[in-house]
Scaffold this motif. Structure first.
Motif, PDB file in Angstrom:
ATOM      1  N   HIS A 180       0.591  -1.230  -0.018  1.00  0.00           N
ATOM      2  CA  HIS A 180       0.055  -0.035  -0.104  1.00  0.00           C
ATOM      3  C   HIS A 180       0.520   0.989   0.127  1.00  0.00           C
ATOM      4  O   HIS A 180       0.716   2.444  -1.066  1.00  0.00           O
ATOM      5  CB  HIS A 180      -1.216  -0.225   1.026  1.00  0.00           C
ATOM      6  CG  HIS A 180      -2.228   1.346   1.591  1.00  0.00           C
ATOM      7  ND1 HIS A 180      -2.666   1.426   0.637  1.00  0.00           N
ATOM      8  CD2 HIS A 180      -1.932   2.171   2.085  1.00  0.00           C
ATOM      9  CE1 HIS A 180      -3.708   3.006   1.478  1.00  0.00           C
ATOM     10  NE2 HIS A 180      -2.533   3.216   1.343  1.00  0.00           N
ATOM     11  N   ALA A 183       1.976   2.033  -3.103  1.00  0.00           N
ATOM     12  CA  ALA A 183       1.628   2.172  -4.403  1.00  0.00           C
ATOM     13  C   ALA A 183       0.743   3.679  -4.648  1.00  0.00           C
ATOM     14  O   ALA A 183       0.773   4.493  -5.320  1.00  0.00           O
ATOM     15  CB  ALA A 183       0.126   1.148  -3.807  1.00  0.00           C
ATOM     16  N   VAL A 188       4.975   1.758  -8.322  1.00  0.00           N
ATOM     17  CA  VAL A 188       4.560   0.460  -8.693  1.00  0.00           C
ATOM     18  C   VAL A 188       5.354  -0.363  -9.100  1.00  0.00           C
ATOM     19  O   VAL A 188       5.077  -1.833  -8.493  1.00  0.00           O
ATOM     20  CB  VAL A 188       3.361   0.516 -10.057  1.00  0.00           C
ATOM     21  CG1 VAL A 188       2.732  -0.586 -10.659  1.00  0.00           C
ATOM     22  CG2 VAL A 188       3.090   2.256 -10.138  1.00  0.00           C
ATOM     23  N   ALA A 191       6.439  -1.739  -5.681  1.00  0.00           N
ATOM     24  CA  ALA A 191       5.209  -2.545  -4.935  1.00  0.00           C
ATOM     25  C   ALA A 191       5.310  -4.223  -5.370  1.00  0.00           C
ATOM     26  O   ALA A 191       4.366  -4.638  -4.903  1.00  0.00           O
ATOM     27  CB  ALA A 191       3.844  -1.498  -4.903  1.00  0.00           C
ATOM     28  N   SER A 208      -4.455  -3.393  -3.308  1.00  0.00           N
ATOM     29  CA  SER A 208      -3.414  -2.875  -3.152  1.00  0.00           C
ATOM     30  C   SER A 208      -2.507  -3.458  -4.683  1.00  0.00           C
ATOM     31  O   SER A 208      -2.562  -1.087  -5.124  1.00  0.00           O
ATOM     32  CB  SER A 208      -2.823  -3.073  -2.484  1.00  0.00           C
ATOM     33  OG  SER A 208      -3.129  -2.723  -0.524  1.00  0.00           O
ATOM     34  N   ALA A 212      -2.084  -0.143  -8.030  1.00  0.00           N
ATOM     35  CA  ALA A 212      -1.849   0.669  -8.033  1.00  0.00           C
ATOM     36  C   ALA A 212      -1.292   0.889  -9.263  1.00  0.00           C
ATOM     37  O   ALA A 212      -0.755   2.033  -9.596  1.00  0.00           O
ATOM     38  CB  ALA A 212      -0.052  -0.165  -7.027  1.00  0.00           C
TER      39      ALA A 212
END
Length: 610
Positions: A180, A183, A188, A191, A208, A212
Motif C-alpha cells: 500500500h 502504491a 508501482v 509494490a 492494493s 497501484a
C-alpha cells in the motif's frame, strides 16, 4: 432505563463499569480497564480519556499497571488524529510516556511500548515514535506493523522499507502495508516486487497491487493481475472491483468489465454508490452506453458523482439532449451539481453546437450554483464558441479569463481554426503553444493540416522542418480492440501481432473495396517527405484501420466492433470508417481522445463535427 416488560434494561458492560467507577470512593483498575476497553471498541476514545481524567484524582495509582496504561495510550492515539488539542486533557502521548517511564513499563512491557509508538505516530510525532520504537528491548510483529503504518501514513516509504527489511517475522498486515505504501507513493514496480515476495495473499493484497497499476495508468498490467486473481480463486472485494473497472474504462475492455458486473450480480454484492458509479463509467467508456444507462436506473442511491458520470457518458456518445435532460432532472431532485457535472453539461452543448445554451449554463455555474469555473470549463467554452464559428468571441473569452490560459485552451482554439481554415488565428494560438507545450507533436500536425487546407505549402514544409529541427517525437497512434477477453493493440504499420499476415491480407481487401466505392486517401495529412504511393500506404496502415481489419477478420458478420484510440481520429480514417460501416454492414463504435463516434450505414453520430 426500563424495558417494555418493566424490568431494568441491561446496560453494556462498560457503561455499568463507568457508573460504578464514578460512585466508588476507591475505583479499581479492573473497572477502569473494562470501561475504557468498551469505549474504545465503540470508537469513543474521548469518553475513555474523560472517564480516566475524572477518576485519577481519587486513585492516582490506576495507571500503575500495564493494562490501564496501554489502554490510555490507545485512546490517546485514536483521538490525536481528529482532535489535535489532546494535550488540554493532560493525557497526551508525552504525559503518558512520562508515566510509563516512571512506572518502568515503558521499557519492560511490549503492549505499553506498542501503544506508545502508536500514540506518537498518530499525534504526528514520527521522530518520537521512531525513538520509542528503537528503544524497545524486543519488537514483535504488531509493534513493527504500527511503525510501518506510521511511516506509510506520512509518505516516508523508504523509512517504512527499512523497518520492513529489519523484521524477523512478517504477517499479512506487514506485506500489505508495504504494498500500500509503494502504491500510494506511485512506486508501482517496487509494490510489485513486494507483492511477488508474498507466499500467501488476501483480497487486500491483490486490491492494493491492482490499485497501484490503475493509478499508474498501467491498465494492461491491472487486467492481467485480475486474471491471475480469479485463477487463484480469490474473491474480490468492492475496492478491487472498482480498480478493475477503472482499468477496463481506460483500455476499453468491455468483456472484462461485464465479467465484473456478472460477479456482482451472481454473488449478491451490494451495488453501492462507488461500485455502481464505476460500472456506469466503465460501460460508457467501453462504448456500451445502453448498459451504462441501465445500471444508472437500477441504482437505489445515487450521489452527484453518479449523476455526473452518466451525464458525461451521454455527452461523449453524442446524446447531448439526453444528457441535458438528465441534468434538469438532477436539479429537480434537489441535487447540487459540482464542477464535474458542468464539464458534462458543457461538452453536451459543444457536441450539439448549442452556443446560447452553453453560455447560459456557464453563467449559471457561479451565479446560481456557486461553482467557480475552472480552466477545464473555459476550455469547453472556447471549444464551443470556436467550433460554432465564433472565433473572435472565443479569443475574447481567453483574454477575459481570471487566470492564464493553459495549452488545452489554445489547443481548443487551434482546433477551431482547422474547421474554419483560419490561418491567422491558428498561428497566434501556435505561438502560445510553442511556449506552453513545445514538444507536443499534435500542435504541429494540426497547424500543418490548416496550412494544407489553405494551400500554404511553404507552411506545411516549415512544420516538417520544425519537427525535424526540434527533434519532436511523434506520439504513435494506438488503437485497441477486445477479442476473446484479450486486448489486442495496434500502432501504425504494426506487424508484431501473431496474425499479422491475415490482418494485412484483410486490410488489403478492405482498402480495395473502399477505393472501388470512391474512397480517396487524404495524402495531404501525411507530413513525411515521401512519394504519394508511400503516403497512401502510411494512411492505410493507421492503427484504427489495422484494428478494424482485425475485427472484421475475427468477429461474426453483423456484430458491432468497439475500438479505442489514444489520439484524435484523423480525417482520413473517419472518412474511411464511414464507408466500411456501409460496405460491410457493420456498426463500429470508435472512442478517440475527444469523444465516441458511432458509425453506421455510412454515417457517423458526430455528423463530421468533432
Amino acid at each position: 432505563m426500563r424495558s417494555r416488560g418493566g424490568g431494568a434494561a441491561a446496560w453494556p458492560e462498560h457503561l455499568a463499569a463507568h457508573a460504578r467507577l464514578l460512585k466508588s470512593a476507591c475505583p479499581d483498575a479492573f473497572l477502569l480497564t473494562t470501561a475504557m476497553r468498551g469505549y474504545l471498541r465503540a470508537c469513543l476514545p474521548l469518553q475513555a480519556l474523560l472517564l480516566l481524567r475524572s477518576v485519577l484524582p481519587r486513585a492516582p495509582r490506576l495507571l500503575d499497571n500495564s493494562f490501564s496504561l496501554s489502554l490510555a495510550m490507545q485512546a490517546s492515539a485514536a483521538l490525536s488524529a481528529s482532535v489535535p488539542a489532546m494535550r488540554d486533557l493532560g493525557l497526551g502521548a508525552a504525559s503518558l510516556h512520562a508515566r510509563a517511564l516512571k512506572s518502568g513499563f515503558a521499557a519492560a512491557d511490549l503492549f505499553v511500548r506498542t501503544a506508545l509508538v502508536e500514540a506518537y505516530a498518530k499525534a504526528g510525532r514520527a521522530d518520537l515514535a521512531r525513538a520509542a520504537f528503537d528503544e524497545a528491548p524486543r519488537r514483535d510483529v504488531f509493534l513493527c506493523n504500527v511503525m510501518l503504518a506510521a511511516y506509510v501514513t506520512r509518505g516516508e516509504v523508504a523509512e517504512a522499507r527499512r523497518v520492513f527489511d529489519g523484521m524477523r517475522e512478517r504477517d499479512m498486515v506487514s506485506w500489505n502495508t508495504m504494498i500500500h505504501g509503494y502504491a500510494v507513493n506511485g512506486e508501482v514496480d517496487l509494490a510489485r516486487e513486494v507483492f511477488n515476495g508474498m507466499d500467501d495473499r488476501d483480497a487486500f493484497s491483490w486490491s492494493s497491487m491492482m490499485s497501484a497499476y490503475t493509478k499508474g495508468r498501467r491498465s494492461k498490467d491491472a487486467l492481467e493481475l485480475w486474471r491471475e486473481m480469479r485463477a487463484a480463486c480469490v474473491n474480490p472485494d468492492c475496492t478491487t472491483m472498482v480498480s478493475v473497472l477503472s482499468a477496463c474504462s481506460d483500455m476499453g475492455a468491455l468483456a472484462v468489465g461485464a465479467e465484473v458486473h456478472q460477479f456482482v450480480e451472481s454473488n449478491g454484492v451490494e451495488l453501492d454508490v462507488k461500485l455502481g458509479t464505476a460500472l456506469i463509467d466503465m460501460y460508457a467508456k467501453c462504448g456500451d452506453i445502453e448498459n451504462s444507462v441501465r445500471v444508472f436506473h437500477s441504482m437505489p442511491v445515487k450521489d452527484v458523482l453518479t449523476w455526473s458520470s452518466m451525464i458525461i457518458g451521454l455527452a461523449n456518445h453524442g446524446f447531448g439532449h439526453d444528457a441535458l435532460s438528465l441534468f434538469s432532472r438532477m436539479l429537480s431532485e434537489g441535487l447540487q451539481p459540482n464542477e464535474v457535472t458542468f464539464i458534462g453539461v458543457l461538452i453536451s452543448c459543444t457536441h450539439l453546437g448549442l452556443v446560447s445554451d452553453g453560455k447560459k449554463y456557464f453563467s449559471s455555474m457561479s451565479v446560481v450554483h456557486g461553482v467557480t469555473p475552472k480552466v477545464q470549463h473555459y476550455g469547453c467554452m472556447v471549444d464551443l464558441l470556436g467550433r460554432s464559428g465564433h472565433i473572435e468571441e472565443a479569443k475574447q473569452l481567453i483574454r477575459d479569463m481570471p487566470f492564464e490560459p493553459d495549452a488545452v485552451i489554445w489547443r481548443a482554439l487551434l482546433g477551431a481554426c482547422r474547421i474554419y481554415k483560419n490561418v491567422e488565428v491558428a498561428e497566434e494560438a501556435m505561438a502560445k503553444l510553442r511556449v506552453l507545450d513545445p514538444h507536443a507533436d499534435g500542435h504541429y500536425v494540426l497547424l500543418s493540416n490548416i496550412y494544407a487546407q489553405a494551400n500554404s505549402w511553404e507552411g506545411v514544409a516549415e512544420m516538417r522542418r520544425t519537427l525535424r529541427r526540434e527533434r519532436i517525437q511523434r506520439i504513435p497512434g494506438r488503437s485497441s480492440i477486445e477479442w476473446q477477453n484479450t486486448i489486442h493493440e495496434f500502432i501504425s504499420g504494426d506487424r508484431s501481432h501473431p496474425r499479422s499476415k491475415e490482418i494485412y491480407k484483410m486490410l488489403g481487401e478492405m482498402m480495395d473495396r473502399l477505393r472501388q466505392a470512391g474512397y480517396k486517401p487524404m495524402t495531404g495529412l501525411v507530413l513525411q517527405d515521401i512519394d504519394e504511393q508511400s503516403k497512401e500506404r502510411a494512411l492505410a496502415e493507421h492503427s484504427e484501420k489495422l484494428a478494424v481489419a482485425f475485427g472484421l477478420l475475427t468477429t461474426p458478420a453483423g456484430s458491432t466492433l468497439r475500438i479505442t484510440k489514444n489520439l484524435r481520429a484523423c480525417e482520413d480514417c473517419h472518412s474511411a470508417i464511414k464507408l466500411i460501416a456501409l460496405l460491410y454492414e457493420r456498426k463500429l463504435i470508435i472512442r478517440d481522445r475527444n469523444r465516441f463516434h458511432h458509425f453506421s450505414e455510412g454515417r457517423c453520430s458526430c455528423k463530421d463535427y468533432w
